[in-house]
Design an enzyme around this catalytic site. Sequence first.
Site, PDB file in Angstrom:
ATOM      1  CE  LYS A  19      -2.671  -0.072   3.441  1.00  9.63           C
ATOM      2  NZ  LYS A  19      -3.315   0.690   4.472  1.00  9.63           N
ATOM      3  NE  ARG A  93      -6.562   0.180   9.516  1.00 11.68           N
ATOM      4  CZ  ARG A  93      -5.438   0.598  10.054  1.00 11.68           C
ATOM      5  NH1 ARG A  93      -5.427   0.985  11.302  1.00 11.68           N
ATOM      6  NH2 ARG A  93      -4.325   0.613   9.372  1.00 11.68           N
ATOM      7  NE  ARG A 127       9.561  -5.442   7.135  1.00 12.92           N
ATOM      8  CZ  ARG A 127       8.458  -4.729   6.916  1.00 12.92           C
ATOM      9  NH1 ARG A 127       8.349  -4.000   5.835  1.00 12.92           N
ATOM     10  NH2 ARG A 127       7.459  -4.780   7.766  1.00 12.92           N
ATOM     11  NE  ARG A 160       9.439  -3.743  12.051  1.00 14.15           N
ATOM     12  CZ  ARG A 160       8.644  -2.931  11.399  1.00 14.15           C
ATOM     13  NH1 ARG A 160       8.968  -1.679  11.263  1.00 14.15           N
ATOM     14  NH2 ARG A 160       7.516  -3.340  10.874  1.00 14.15           N
ATOM     15  NE  ARG A 171       1.064  -5.836  11.517  1.00 14.29           N
ATOM     16  CZ  ARG A 171       2.073  -5.495  10.715  1.00 14.29           C
ATOM     17  NH1 ARG A 171       3.155  -6.227  10.647  1.00 14.29           N
ATOM     18  NH2 ARG A 171       2.007  -4.400   9.990  1.00 14.29           N
TER      19      ARG A 171
END
Length: 227
Positions: A19, A93, A127, A160, A171
């Site tokens: 996004k 949202r 990542r 992270r 999530r």
Amino acid sequence: MVVPPLLRAVIMGPPGSGKGTISARIIKHFGVKHLSSGDLLRDNMQKKTEVGILAKSYIDQGKLIPDDIMTQLMLNEIKGLDRYNWLLDGFPRTVAQAEALDKECHIDTVIDLDVPFETIKCRLTARWIHPASGRVYNLEFSPPKVQGIDDITGEPLVQRDDDKPETVSKRLQAYDAQTKPVLEYYRKKGLLKSFSGTETNKIWPHIYAFLQTKLPDVSQKDAANSR
């Protein structure tokens, strides 16, 4: 000369769907104002505004920020953009937020990045970062020379919390539960335009072609003016 109507657009997509990259390209090519709920929240919390303090109290308790606070925050900002084309990111949202937005302005189009959850999981969990410098590696397309080690300092890389597989799954589940009804809300209104794929660079040309039917490409005009 007929002035084209202003574009009121929303971009939606799960975390890790690209996004941010797509939004940056839309801004560059079509000169729209980009309004990100996350950026706005951080800005208000940093400046310790009334809404910012209130929002932070929910975040600190690990709670979702209530619809009315998010709506107040975004609508206040939107009021200042009445002469511009704009793109909302991260809002609405929930269906309640979408309904509140509808009362204030007419949305023209909702761009939905339909990226498979499996692709996103691979993308995010690959990542790793070097905390001291902020250097980011991705095991898929820009891995470190030695696994788990920073190329320059030789120090260990860390993942992270947000990028750990269990967090990514949570999530994505939260996005699915919260946002699917919003996509359905806009689909019923005939405003939802879904773009499916696994690679941002392959999805982008389709979004670009779609937006060209609504707005001129200002980046070409800027390039011509600077010659």
